[in-house]
Structure formats: structure tokens, C-alpha cells
Design a protein around this motif. Structure first.
Motif, PDB file in Angstrom:
ATOM      1  N   ILE A  96       1.078  -1.447  -0.104  1.00  0.00           N
ATOM      2  CA  ILE A  96      -0.032   0.156   0.161  1.00  0.00           C
ATOM      3  C   ILE A  96       1.038   1.085  -0.357  1.00  0.00           C
ATOM      4  O   ILE A  96       0.695   1.870  -0.975  1.00  0.00           O
ATOM      5  CB  ILE A  96      -0.606  -0.224   0.918  1.00  0.00           C
ATOM      6  CG1 ILE A  96      -2.294  -1.008   1.116  1.00  0.00           C
ATOM      7  CG2 ILE A  96      -1.086   1.165   1.151  1.00  0.00           C
ATOM      8  CD1 ILE A  96      -2.958  -1.538   2.574  1.00  0.00           C
ATOM      9  N   ASN A  98       3.772   1.600  -0.785  1.00  0.00           N
ATOM     10  CA  ASN A  98       3.969   2.080  -2.292  1.00  0.00           C
ATOM     11  C   ASN A  98       3.947   2.825  -3.417  1.00  0.00           C
ATOM     12  O   ASN A  98       4.420   3.298  -4.547  1.00  0.00           O
ATOM     13  CB  ASN A  98       5.384   0.245  -3.035  1.00  0.00           C
ATOM     14  CG  ASN A  98       6.505   0.227  -1.625  1.00  0.00           C
ATOM     15  OD1 ASN A  98       6.246   1.217  -1.562  1.00  0.00           O
ATOM     16  ND2 ASN A  98       6.840  -0.842  -2.765  1.00  0.00           N
TER      17      ASN A  98
ATOM     18  N   PHE B 139      -3.497   6.532   3.582  1.00  0.00           N
ATOM     19  CA  PHE B 139      -2.169   5.659   3.696  1.00  0.00           C
ATOM     20  C   PHE B 139      -0.708   5.989   3.479  1.00  0.00           C
ATOM     21  O   PHE B 139       0.108   6.412   3.731  1.00  0.00           O
ATOM     22  CB  PHE B 139      -2.562   3.953   4.168  1.00  0.00           C
ATOM     23  CG  PHE B 139      -2.486   3.723   4.835  1.00  0.00           C
ATOM     24  CD1 PHE B 139      -1.026   2.790   5.552  1.00  0.00           C
ATOM     25  CD2 PHE B 139      -4.065   2.947   5.761  1.00  0.00           C
ATOM     26  CE1 PHE B 139      -1.522   1.933   6.820  1.00  0.00           C
ATOM     27  CE2 PHE B 139      -4.491   3.165   6.949  1.00  0.00           C
ATOM     28  CZ  PHE B 139      -2.968   2.001   7.317  1.00  0.00           C
ATOM     29  N   GLN B 140      -1.499   6.282   2.148  1.00  0.00           N
ATOM     30  CA  GLN B 140      -0.187   6.583   1.069  1.00  0.00           C
ATOM     31  C   GLN B 140       0.280   7.742   1.640  1.00  0.00           C
ATOM     32  O   GLN B 140       1.608   7.640   1.255  1.00  0.00           O
ATOM     33  CB  GLN B 140      -0.478   6.192  -0.154  1.00  0.00           C
ATOM     34  CG  GLN B 140      -0.432   5.294  -0.451  1.00  0.00           C
ATOM     35  CD  GLN B 140      -0.994   4.783  -1.450  1.00  0.00           C
ATOM     36  OE1 GLN B 140      -1.623   5.830  -2.595  1.00  0.00           O
ATOM     37  NE2 GLN B 140      -1.328   3.142  -2.251  1.00  0.00           N
ATOM     38  N   VAL B 144       4.489   9.018   7.973  1.00  0.00           N
ATOM     39  CA  VAL B 144       5.872   9.423   8.240  1.00  0.00           C
ATOM     40  C   VAL B 144       6.633   8.119   6.876  1.00  0.00           C
ATOM     41  O   VAL B 144       7.844   9.388   6.271  1.00  0.00           O
ATOM     42  CB  VAL B 144       6.607   9.881   9.361  1.00  0.00           C
ATOM     43  CG1 VAL B 144       8.012  10.632   9.528  1.00  0.00           C
ATOM     44  CG2 VAL B 144       5.448  10.291  10.135  1.00  0.00           C
ATOM     45  N   GLN B 149      10.614   3.806   0.199  1.00  0.00           N
ATOM     46  CA  GLN B 149      11.181   2.206   0.506  1.00  0.00           C
ATOM     47  C   GLN B 149      11.816   1.672  -0.349  1.00  0.00           C
ATOM     48  O   GLN B 149      11.338   1.183  -1.851  1.00  0.00           O
ATOM     49  CB  GLN B 149       9.392   1.168   0.058  1.00  0.00           C
ATOM     50  CG  GLN B 149       9.840  -0.226   1.038  1.00  0.00           C
ATOM     51  CD  GLN B 149       9.238   0.428   2.462  1.00  0.00           C
ATOM     52  OE1 GLN B 149       9.289   1.351   3.309  1.00  0.00           O
ATOM     53  NE2 GLN B 149      10.156  -1.023   3.008  1.00  0.00           N
ATOM     54  N   MET B 212      19.680   3.355  10.199  1.00  0.00           N
ATOM     55  CA  MET B 212      18.482   3.374  10.793  1.00  0.00           C
ATOM     56  C   MET B 212      17.405   4.069   9.197  1.00  0.00           C
ATOM     57  O   MET B 212      16.032   3.251   8.673  1.00  0.00           O
ATOM     58  CB  MET B 212      18.467   4.706  11.029  1.00  0.00           C
ATOM     59  CG  MET B 212      19.012   4.710  12.425  1.00  0.00           C
ATOM     60  SD  MET B 212      18.907   5.982  13.847  1.00  0.00           S
ATOM     61  CE  MET B 212      16.801   6.609  14.294  1.00  0.00           C
ATOM     62  N   ARG B 213      18.093   4.666   8.826  1.00  0.00           N
ATOM     63  CA  ARG B 213      17.526   4.953   7.126  1.00  0.00           C
ATOM     64  C   ARG B 213      17.652   3.761   6.577  1.00  0.00           C
ATOM     65  O   ARG B 213      16.333   4.114   5.998  1.00  0.00           O
ATOM     66  CB  ARG B 213      18.546   5.784   6.055  1.00  0.00           C
ATOM     67  CG  ARG B 213      19.188   7.737   7.078  1.00  0.00           C
ATOM     68  CD  ARG B 213      19.630   7.615   5.679  1.00  0.00           C
ATOM     69  NE  ARG B 213      20.327   8.935   6.281  1.00  0.00           N
ATOM     70  CZ  ARG B 213      21.290  10.149   7.308  1.00  0.00           C
ATOM     71  NH1 ARG B 213      19.216  10.170   7.683  1.00  0.00           N
ATOM     72  NH2 ARG B 213      21.757  10.302   7.378  1.00  0.00           N
TER      73      ARG B 213
END
Lengths: 217, 217
Positions: A96, A98, B139-140, B144, B149, B212-213
DNA sequence: GGCGGCCTCGCATAAAGATGCTAACGCAGG
DNA sequence: CCTGCGTTAGCATCTTTATGCGAGGCCGCC
């Protein structure tokens, strides 16, 4: 209205051919191509220019989830419908995020699948009811939607101190920060002192983590 | 399997009677009551103990949205299906936040409505595709981690190395990490070496930021 | 004018981290 | 059996950080 152009990614040949058959038998739909993996996806999408992409999640190599942004990169208008046998929550949310617009479990009946494709193209987001439930639960439990407003405590860092913090978060050493800001390393140290004081930490690492978590920078 | 017990709130009498007729004609469903407003909802729900509540949004007095928490207060197990003519985004999200489990536009066909009731009772969250799209869009855009991705490159860190990285990200010193894992500080150093090697960095800070990233931990 | 905060800089010392070199042990795979 | 890798460990050395103490210049405020 012109046909809805489809491209299908699915590694199982039987399923691929089954859907091809189904789509070809349905007026209003046109299957431009069906592929077993996403390795040439960008070219395929660019040349075929589908309206809707049907994407299996568990593909060898590049997964269906990783493939979604690739599709969206070619054209954000292309709608992606995820198909999967597992209703794995993580994968669902990754997909989602993505940019997938629909999410069906593979046990969905052919007629529902076809309806979903039309829905998708009409601007809907067809999803299996059990999937939808997961999405709703996330809305109810996590305060995800609204702007995650943590009080962002005010540590009253001066502008110069914020400069330094930015340097830290960028991963610079004192020396580099100093050079960057045109000040001596001792001055950097000096600022670091007061920053630690204000943030109530006592190491570079803690300062960076705190700054990041509280989004001071 | 016993019948699914329903209660229906809807101010339009025709609709109310229409649905009553529909439900009565459907095996597996039982309408315990249908009301034009929510003023006595708590008592009604408490005494009737339905499995599913069908709730119109635009009710006089107490709105359907306000009524959802009242239902959930009696028993959180009761599923609420919102029915509305308008797909107003605000109302949608309010209803979801209040605990509604499904959301259908009233132009939904009787057969879909019935299917939705069964879905809901089975733990799904039936919603009109256009509604689902709104939910997904939230959601998209909102979350944050909307950054992107990135393929989460695989740095092939060993399990032990991941332990160390976790320690780093937690803000621990070598000494603490060693103590935590029951190994000597020199061993920690040793692991750090290979971690830096694999992550292509050369300081604790860089390693932490990279970890972290790329959410390695 | 004096007080306080901010920015600058310096020196010194102790602690933590980075890196080079070495090496033992176990376990999986060719 | 030998090789490679992960895990463990030690020592040495240099760099970076952390912290203590001090100090001068600038600016706003009571």
C-alpha cells in the motif's frame, strides 16, 4: 469506452495462462502481456503502457512489492492490483505504501477479480474484506493518519546550536562541522557542550538519536 | 451456524422497511429491530444484543457516527456497518476512528449488501471500492515513512553483527554493548570493523545513520 | 551600567572510538 | 582435508569525543 489494457506479472504459468484466458473472454479487457518476473518491468511497462497492472506478490527476484514503485515510476496513473495467496500484514502495508491501489487474495473468484479490475479502473480500490479489516484496524489503533504531532519538546537550542546538530545528524565529525561553519573545532566543542546540556545527553550518538527522534532537525 | 442478528438504524421509513423485507427473506440473517433514531440506542443494543449493527450516517439527533462508539461501548464485539449516500471523506474517517468495521454507499445492490453483512460477521471489512481508495490514499500520503521504500539493500550482516548494530542504534558505547552481549570490548571492536566494511562507512555515527535510514534494524 | 545569553576560541586531560596486525576455534562446503 | 567465514580475543596506536576551566566580544534588557 476503450478497453482496459492489462499487464500481468505472475510466476506460476498455470495461473498466468488461466487469467489470460479469462481476460481474453471478457469484453472490455485486453491483456497486453503476462510475465513471470519483473526483471524487465520498466521497459515492458514503458512500451506496453497498460492501464492496470496485476501483480503477484511472491515473485522470484524482484518481488511484487518492490515492483510497484517501478510501475509507478513509469507512470503514476497506472493502477496496480496486488494478488496474493497470503494475507501477510507487513506485505500488505508495504504494498500500500508503495502505491498499490487494490489488494486481493487469490482465492477470489474470477467474477470478483474481473469486477475488481473494472472497479480499479473506475478509481476504486477493490480489496478483500479481510484485507480491508486490517487496514481499518491500523487506522483505529495507530494514530497513523493525522499528522503525528508529538509535543516535540522545546529544548531551546540556539540557531548556531541547531547548525551543529544538523552537522551531527549529517554524520560529520567536529572537524568537518567546524570547517563547514567556518569556526574552530574548539568552538564546535563548546556548542556541543551546551547542546548536550540542553538535550540532557552525554554522547554524540545520544544527541543524534534524540535529535532525530524528536525531529529537531 | 446460528443466524446473524441484526439491528438497523435508518430514519427513512421506506429504506427501513425495504431492508427489513430483504433480510427476512434471507436465510442466516435475523433482524431484531429497526429504529429511526439513536436516542435509545444503548438500551436497544443492550437488550437485543445484535451481532451486527447497520447504521445510516445521516440520522436526526445523534448521528450515525456518534452512535458507533455507543454501540461499541455496549460490546466491542458488535460489528458496525455504515451506510450512506454521500462518500464524504471526513465522515468516513470519523466513522472508522469511532470503530466502524465496514462502509458501504447506499447505491450498493441488495445482494452486495447481504454479502457485506456476511463478510463483516466473518471478520472482514466490506467497503465500496471508492471508499477503500480514500482509505488507501490516506495511508499513502499521511504516514511518515512515506519517504520511499528503497530496495533495502542487503548488506549481509551476520546475526552477531546485527546485534552490535542494534546496540549502536540504541546509543550504547562499545563497553556497554560488550557487557550486554557478554563479550569483550575487543570483540565488539572486531565486529565493528566488519560492519563498517560491509556498510561502507568509517564511523559510529555513519553506521548508525545508515542502519536507521535503511532500516537494517 | 551591569547581567545574562550567545558565539567565539584556547588548553588540557580522560575516555571512547577507529584501525592495523595477529590468532584461536568451530562449522559448512568444495 | 583444506578453505572461508563467523565469532571470539588481545595489543598497539592514532584520532575523535567528552569534559573541566577560562576568556573576550556582542547584544538586548532591566
Amino acid at each position: 469506452m476503450p478497453d482496459i489494457n492489462l499487464v500481468y506479472y505472475e510466476d506460476n504459468r498455470e495461473l498466468r495462462e488461466g487469467l489470460a484466458f479469462l481476460v481474453e473472454a471478457t469484453p472490455g479487457l485486453k491483456l497486453l502481456g503476462a510475465f513471470g518476473n519483473c526483471h524487465n518491468l520498466p521497459e515492458e511497462i514503458r512500451t506496453l503502457r497498460p492501464d492496470v497492472v496485476l501483480m503477484d506478490i511472491d515473485l522470484p527476484g524482484i518481488s511484487g512489492i518492490e515492483a510497484v514503485p517501478l510501475v509507478k515510476a513509469v507512470s503514476p496513473a497506472i493502477q496496480v492490483l496486488m494478488l496474493t495467496v497470503f494475507d501477510d500484514e507487513d506485505k500488505l502495508f508495504q504494498a500500500i505504501r508503495n502505491g498499490a491501489s487494490g489488494y486481493l487474495l487469490k482465492h477470489t473468484s474470477p467474477s470478483e477479480l474481473l469486477a475488481a479490475i473494472f472497479d480499479l479502473h473506475r478509481g476504486g480500490s477493490p480489496m478483500t474484506a479481510s484485507i480491508a479489516r486490517k487496514v481499518l484496524l491500523h487506522f483505529q489503533s495507530a494514530p497513523v493518519p493525522a499528522t503525528q504531532q508529538l509535543p516535540t519538546e522545546d529544548y531551546r537550542l540556539s540557531t548556531r546550536e541547531l547548525d551543529i546538530v544538523k552537522g551531527l545528524v549529517a554524520g560529520y565529525s567536529y572537524k568537518l562541522i567546524g570547517a563547514d561553519l567556518g569556526i574552530s573545532i574548539d568552538t564546535v566543542r563548546s556548542h556541543i557542550r551546551s547542546i548536550y546540556d540542553k538535550l540532557q545527553v552525554n554522547s554524540k550518538t545520544e544527541a543524534i538519536l534524540k535529535a532525530m527522534r524528536e525531529k529537531l532537525v
